[in-house]
Design an enzyme around this catalytic site. Structure first.
Site, PDB file in Angstrom:
ATOM      1  N   THR A  70      16.285 -17.701  26.071  1.00 24.62           N
ATOM      2  CA  THR A  70      16.457 -19.148  25.858  1.00 24.62           C
ATOM      3  C   THR A  70      15.270 -19.666  25.044  1.00 24.62           C
ATOM      4  OG1 THR A  70      17.716 -19.361  27.897  1.00 24.62           O
ATOM      5  CG2 THR A  70      16.664 -21.371  27.063  1.00 24.62           C
ATOM      6  N   ASN A 146      28.587 -13.210  24.703  1.00 20.88           N
ATOM      7  CA  ASN A 146      28.384 -13.005  26.143  1.00 20.88           C
ATOM      8  C   ASN A 146      29.628 -13.364  26.930  1.00 20.88           C
ATOM      9  OD1 ASN A 146      27.362 -15.624  25.109  1.00 20.88           O
ATOM     10  ND2 ASN A 146      27.336 -16.141  27.268  1.00 20.88           N
ATOM     11  N   GLN A 176      23.079  -9.588  23.991  1.00 20.45           N
ATOM     12  CA  GLN A 176      24.078  -8.646  24.529  1.00 20.45           C
ATOM     13  C   GLN A 176      24.260  -7.441  23.619  1.00 20.45           C
ATOM     14  OE1 GLN A 176      25.140  -9.103  27.509  1.00 20.45           O
ATOM     15  NE2 GLN A 176      24.803 -11.294  27.882  1.00 20.45           N
ATOM     16  N   SER A 196      16.279 -10.173  25.395  1.00 22.09           N
ATOM     17  CA  SER A 196      15.869 -10.551  26.749  1.00 22.09           C
ATOM     18  C   SER A 196      15.891  -9.321  27.651  1.00 22.09           C
ATOM     19  CB  SER A 196      16.845 -11.607  27.276  1.00 22.09           C
ATOM     20  OG  SER A 196      16.477 -12.007  28.567  1.00 22.09           O
ATOM     21  N   THR A 234      -0.936 -17.503  28.398  1.00 17.31           N
ATOM     22  CA  THR A 234      -1.280 -16.107  28.683  1.00 17.31           C
ATOM     23  C   THR A 234      -0.006 -15.267  28.769  1.00 17.31           C
ATOM     24  OG1 THR A 234      -3.199 -16.869  29.903  1.00 17.31           O
ATOM     25  CG2 THR A 234      -2.495 -14.597  30.321  1.00 17.31           C
ATOM     26  N   CYS A 317      25.431 -19.132  32.861  1.00 15.45           N
ATOM     27  CA  CYS A 317      24.732 -20.387  32.577  1.00 15.45           C
ATOM     28  C   CYS A 317      25.690 -21.561  32.577  1.00 15.45           C
ATOM     29  CB  CYS A 317      24.057 -20.318  31.203  1.00 15.45           C
ATOM     30  SG  CYS A 317      23.182 -18.796  30.951  1.00 15.45           S
TER      31      CYS A 317
HETATM   32  N1  PMP Z   1      21.872 -15.573  24.680  1.00 18.67           N
HETATM   33  C1  PMP Z   1      22.875 -14.833  25.203  1.00 18.67           C
HETATM   34  C2  PMP Z   1      23.903 -14.258  24.300  1.00 18.67           C
HETATM   35  C3  PMP Z   1      22.906 -14.592  26.577  1.00 18.67           C
HETATM   36  O1  PMP Z   1      23.912 -13.853  27.091  1.00 18.67           O
HETATM   37  C4  PMP Z   1      21.898 -15.136  27.408  1.00 18.67           C
HETATM   38  C5  PMP Z   1      21.926 -14.899  28.906  1.00 18.67           C
HETATM   39  N2  PMP Z   1      23.121 -15.314  29.522  1.00 18.67           N
HETATM   40  C6  PMP Z   1      20.882 -15.905  26.811  1.00 18.67           C
HETATM   41  C7  PMP Z   1      20.899 -16.099  25.440  1.00 18.67           C
HETATM   42  C8  PMP Z   1      19.763 -16.503  27.633  1.00 18.67           C
HETATM   43  O2  PMP Z   1      18.933 -15.491  28.109  1.00 18.67           O
HETATM   44  P1  PMP Z   1      17.727 -15.729  29.124  1.00 18.67           P
HETATM   45  O3  PMP Z   1      18.335 -15.652  30.485  1.00 18.67           O
HETATM   46  O4  PMP Z   1      16.774 -14.603  28.868  1.00 18.67           O
HETATM   47  O5  PMP Z   1      17.119 -17.047  28.805  1.00 18.67           O
END
Ligand code: PMP
Length: 373
Positions: A70, A146, A176, A196, A234, A317
């Site tokens: 994110t 996703n 993904q 991520s 940090t 999300c």
């Molecule tokens: N982009 C995509 C395509 C995702 O699938 C996700 C997680 N659902 C994110 C961004 C956000 O990732 P994070 O949980 O590391 O913030």
């Protein structure tokens, strides 16, 4: 418990936990301090950067460590924005961490365009072309959806950028895709790429942004100037080093082949029940959606959990919100969307596990159908 929500998150490798603990409790020194111990930690971070570049197939550029995708997506978009009449192009299939940034930019009066998705779940390339011009500053596209697992053709998108928007930077949300499907940044001519760690068995709350040239970006957070001044604060050393351990363990090609077989086996099991439709976009083998005719996806999800199988409801999300905008955009019927669940695998599952999950899904579905009718 059989966990089929690996696009939401994955279980951390035990080895990552050990690495995390080592850098949290033994080598816990601040990488920015000037002591010998701190310098060693600083070097370990830089080795990790180089290791990620190698995994990405990047010949130039660097990695900015962040608190996850994110944050990487926010940095890529907000950090590459410039004034004037610059234009910004996204797909309408983006994750909320891109889509909501784009919507906010539009509200602020920036020139923002959204390229449509085709019926195959991928970005409609003709529509994308029509949104590009000399003023396009940034194109930001998701690699693997996703929601559906559809894989965008980044090589083609990159060539379209070269032809129709030669000034534009190409940012790819590869959350993904990285460590799941084989690709090389150099080959795809990507300028920025988001990843991520918790999607590939690393810790949560850590990720990064690949950037081909540091001059592309301006910082969006002010502070002590860590991470080339682009992400002050940090560094989360234990998590970053644990991320590296996950990278060392994963064989992308072998995992890809294994998951492809797992998905086939799972789908074969489901074929035995006609009321369940597999929404498979022939994209990433890691993700697909299931439609349970006549039953709400949410009802199935909770009943499955009672029976030891965990699936997802679209993007975690956005799963607390009604509907699924990506499936809607692709043209899936409303009643089918309400009846859908997302299933996502990891490469370390066994065939027995996915077959058993399929059998439980059929049993649970039939049981609910009997009760409803
Ligand atoms: N982009 C995509 C395509 C995702 O699938 C996700 C997680 N659902 C994110 C961004 C956000 O990732 P994070 O949980 O590391 O913030």
């Amino acid at each position: 418990m059989i966990f089929l929500d690996n696009a939401g998150t994955t279980k951390m490798f035990e080895e990552c936990v050990k690495t995390y603990s080592f850098y949290a409790c033994q080598e816990y020194f601040n990488p920015s301090a000037v002591t010998r111990k701190s310098t060693q930690v600083f070097s370990a971070l830089n080795e990790t950067r180089n290791y990620i570049l190698k995994k990405l197939g990047a010949c130039e550029g660097t990695i900015i460590f962040t608190g996850g995708a994110t944050e990487s997506n926010n940095l890529a978009i907000k950090g590459s924005m410039r004034g004037g009449d610059n234009e910004y192009v996204f797909s309408s299939g983006e994750h909320p961490s891109v889509l909501n940034v784009a919507k906010n930019l539009a509200q602020q009066g920036k020139n923002v365009h959204f390229a449509k998705l085709g019926k195959d779940g991928r970005v409609d390339l003709e529509d994308l072309k029509s949104k590009l011009n000399e003023k396009t500053r940034l194109i930001s596209i998701i690699f693997v959806s996703n929601e559906t697992g559809a894989v965008n053709d980044i090589k083609k998108i990159s060539a379209i950028r070269d032809k129709f928007a030669p000034r534009a930077l190409l940012h790819i949300d590869a959350v993904q895709a990285f460590m799941k499907i084989p690709f090389q940044v150099e080959d795809l001519k990507i300028d920025m790429l988001t990843f991520s760690a918790h999607k590939f068995h690393g810790p949560k709350g850590v990720g990064g942004l690949y950037v081909r040239k540091l001059s592309i970006l301006k910082n969006i957070v002010d502070g002590g100037g860590q991470e080339y001044g682009l992400r002050s604060g940090t560094e989360n050393v234990p998590a970053i080093m644990a991320l590296k351990t996950a990278l060392e363990k994963i064989d992308v090609k072998k995992n890809f082949e294994n998951v492809t077989k797992l998905k086939e086996k799972f789908n074969q099991t489901l074929l035995e029940e006609s009321g369940i439709e597999v929404l498979d976009f022939k994209g990433s083998p890691y993700i697909e959606s299931l439609i349970f005719k006549g039953v709400k996806g949410e009802t199935i999800l909770h009943a499955l959990e009672e029976n030891g199988v965990i699936v997802g409801l679209g993007s975690a999300c956005s799963s607390k919100k009604q509907g699924n905008r990506v499936l809607e955009e692709i043209g899936i019927k409303k009643e089918d969307i309400v009846s859908s669940c997302r299933v996502s695998f990891n490469a370390y599952m066994t065939e027995e596990e996915v077959v058993r999950a399929g059998e439980i899904i059929i049993e649970v579905y039939n049981d609910i159908k009997k009760r409803v009718s």
